[in-house]
Design a protein around this motif. Structure first.
Motif, short mmCIF file in Angstrom:
data_model
loop_
_atom_site.label_atom_id
_atom_site.label_comp_id
_atom_site.label_asym_id
_atom_site.label_seq_id
_atom_site.Cartn_x
_atom_site.Cartn_y
_atom_site.Cartn_z
N GLY A 177 22.20 20.12 -3.55
CA GLY A 177 22.75 18.82 -3.89
C GLY A 177 22.82 17.91 -2.69
O GLY A 177 22.07 18.05 -1.72
N THR A 178 23.78 16.95 -2.73
CA THR A 178 23.89 15.97 -1.65
C THR A 178 25.31 15.86 -1.10
O THR A 178 25.61 14.91 -0.37
CB THR A 178 23.44 14.58 -2.14
N GLU A 179 26.17 16.83 -1.41
CA GLU A 179 27.52 16.80 -0.85
C GLU A 179 27.48 17.17 0.63
O GLU A 179 26.73 18.08 1.03
CB GLU A 179 28.44 17.75 -1.61
N THR A 204 18.46 29.01 5.25
CA THR A 204 17.21 28.68 4.60
C THR A 204 16.26 29.86 4.56
O THR A 204 16.39 30.81 5.34
CB THR A 204 16.48 27.51 5.31
N ALA A 205 15.28 29.78 3.65
CA ALA A 205 14.17 30.74 3.60
C ALA A 205 12.99 30.06 2.93
O ALA A 205 12.41 30.59 1.99
CB ALA A 205 14.57 32.00 2.84
N ASP A 206 12.65 28.87 3.34
CA ASP A 206 11.54 27.99 2.92
C ASP A 206 11.98 26.53 2.89
O ASP A 206 11.19 25.65 3.22
CB ASP A 206 10.97 28.33 1.53
N CYS A 207 13.24 26.27 2.46
CA CYS A 207 13.72 24.90 2.46
C CYS A 207 13.79 24.36 3.88
O CYS A 207 13.78 25.12 4.85
CB CYS A 207 15.10 24.82 1.80
N LEU A 208 13.87 23.06 4.00
CA LEU A 208 13.84 22.39 5.29
C LEU A 208 15.25 22.26 5.87
O LEU A 208 16.10 21.59 5.29
CB LEU A 208 13.22 21.00 5.13
N PRO A 209 15.51 22.89 7.03
CA PRO A 209 16.78 22.65 7.72
C PRO A 209 16.63 21.49 8.69
O PRO A 209 15.64 21.40 9.42
CB PRO A 209 17.01 23.97 8.47
N VAL A 210 17.61 20.60 8.71
CA VAL A 210 17.56 19.44 9.60
C VAL A 210 18.86 19.38 10.39
O VAL A 210 19.95 19.40 9.80
CB VAL A 210 17.34 18.12 8.83
N LEU A 211 18.75 19.32 11.72
CA LEU A 211 19.90 19.20 12.60
C LEU A 211 19.96 17.78 13.16
O LEU A 211 18.92 17.19 13.48
CB LEU A 211 19.80 20.21 13.74
N PHE A 212 21.18 17.26 13.29
CA PHE A 212 21.40 15.89 13.74
C PHE A 212 22.39 15.87 14.90
O PHE A 212 23.30 16.70 14.98
CB PHE A 212 22.05 15.03 12.64
N ARG A 260 14.77 19.21 -4.07
CA ARG A 260 15.70 18.46 -4.91
C ARG A 260 16.70 17.67 -4.07
O ARG A 260 16.93 16.48 -4.31
CB ARG A 260 16.44 19.40 -5.86
N GLY A 261 17.31 18.34 -3.09
CA GLY A 261 18.26 17.64 -2.25
C GLY A 261 17.60 16.57 -1.40
O GLY A 261 18.16 15.49 -1.19
N LEU A 262 16.41 16.87 -0.91
CA LEU A 262 15.67 15.90 -0.11
C LEU A 262 15.37 14.66 -0.92
O LEU A 262 15.57 13.52 -0.47
CB LEU A 262 14.38 16.54 0.40
N CYS A 263 14.89 14.86 -2.14
CA CYS A 263 14.54 13.73 -3.00
C CYS A 263 15.78 12.94 -3.40
O CYS A 263 15.73 11.71 -3.55
CB CYS A 263 13.81 14.24 -4.24
N SER A 264 16.92 13.63 -3.55
CA SER A 264 18.15 12.98 -4.00
C SER A 264 18.91 12.29 -2.87
O SER A 264 19.87 11.55 -3.14
CB SER A 264 19.07 14.01 -4.67
N PHE A 292 9.38 11.91 -5.92
CA PHE A 292 9.36 11.33 -4.58
C PHE A 292 8.71 9.96 -4.57
O PHE A 292 9.20 9.03 -3.91
CB PHE A 292 8.63 12.28 -3.61
N ILE A 293 7.60 9.80 -5.28
CA ILE A 293 6.91 8.51 -5.31
C ILE A 293 7.77 7.46 -5.99
O ILE A 293 7.74 6.28 -5.64
CB ILE A 293 5.54 8.65 -6.00
N GLY A 294 8.59 7.89 -6.96
CA GLY A 294 9.49 6.97 -7.62
C GLY A 294 10.50 6.37 -6.67
O GLY A 294 10.99 5.25 -6.89
N TYR A 295 10.82 7.10 -5.60
CA TYR A 295 11.74 6.58 -4.59
C TYR A 295 11.00 5.75 -3.55
O TYR A 295 11.49 4.71 -3.11
CB TYR A 295 12.47 7.74 -3.91
#
Length: 249
Positions: free
Chosen positions: A76-78, A106-114, A130-134, A174-177
């Motif tokens: 999700g996006t929380e 993770t185990a394939d999904c993209l982890p991003v550190l900021f 799903r979370g990336l697109c949302s 994704f293209i819709g966004y």
């Protein structure tokens, strides 16, 4: 199986007080199919093995085991502000407290550190498609007080574009966004009507759209590198790596 945890250090110009690492599958005590440094408690591994692995990582990094802000990730996006009570249901975390670790599994999904350039706040995000697109990356970036131009982001190990086959609904979402996302999909899927997706490119596009220009990444592929990385798509039942970021006390 009794060696120290093997870690990957991000190659990015973060402030000196910002510490970040990504674990691999090497250096733990879990047995196949979770061998060996599985850090996920939700994958049917022996709980005692997971706790031993988590303690090994904490010891290697010189951190208290209770400083890790583990999440219940749900695509999700929380975004949880750490420290938090219990295990928050969220796919991102952020903190300004020194010694508090933002942790993503993770185990394939993209982890991003900021982090911010001033070294006063850090964050982490779990970006499955799903979370990336949302909008999980944009949601995490919005948790910083500074303009996005003052933020840095590092993309950790994820499924590579030669192995990430998706259906047309993923591409359309994704293209819709953003129509630029079309460039992250190629029509070379093994199944008719399917596409190969570049999650790294999609992640960079979303970060850049949010105004983050300082984006860093390596050419990892969790599917292709079975020695170092877990991959759910490759193995099904498997362990989880952790991407970790914190401010030094």
């Amino acid at each position: 199986m009794n060696s120290e945890p093997e870690l990957i250090l991000p190659d990015w110009p973060a402030p000196q007080n910002v510490r970040a690492v990504c674990t691999t599958r090497l250096g733990g005590v879990s047995l196949p199919p979770w061998d060996s440094l599985n850090l996920g408690v939700h994958v049917e591994d022996e709980p005692g093995h997971v706790q031993t692995n988590r303690q090994r990582v904490a010891d290697r990094l010189g951190l208290a085991s209770n400083s890790f802000g583990w999440l219940s990730q749900v695509h999700g996006t929380e975004v949880a502000t750490l420290p938090a009570e219990g295990v928050p249901e969220a796919d991102g975390s952020i903190t300004d407290r020194p010694g508090q670790v933002c942790a993503i599994l993770t185990a394939d999904c993209l982890p991003v550190l900021f982090c911010n350039r001033s070294g006063t706040r850090v964050a982490a995000a779990h970006a499955g498609w799903r979370g990336l697109c949302s909008g999980i990356l944009e949601k995490v970036a919005a948790g910083f007080d500074e303009p996005a131009s003052e933020l840095l982001a590092w993309l950790g190990p994820a499924i590579g574009p030669e192995h990430f086959e998706v259906g047309p609904e993923v591409r359309e979402a994704f293209i819709g966004y953003d129509s630029r996302a079309a460039g992250a999909f190629s029509e070379h899927g093994a199944r008719p009507g399917h596409f190969m997706a570049d999650i790294y490119r999609l992640g960079r596009q979303r970060l850049e759209s949010a105004g983050i220009e300082a984006v860093f990444f390596n050419s990892f592929c969790t599917v292709a590198d079975s020695r170092r990385f877990y991959s759910y798509r490759r193995d099904g039942q498997t362990g989880r790596m952790a991407s970790l970021i914190w401010l030094e006390s």
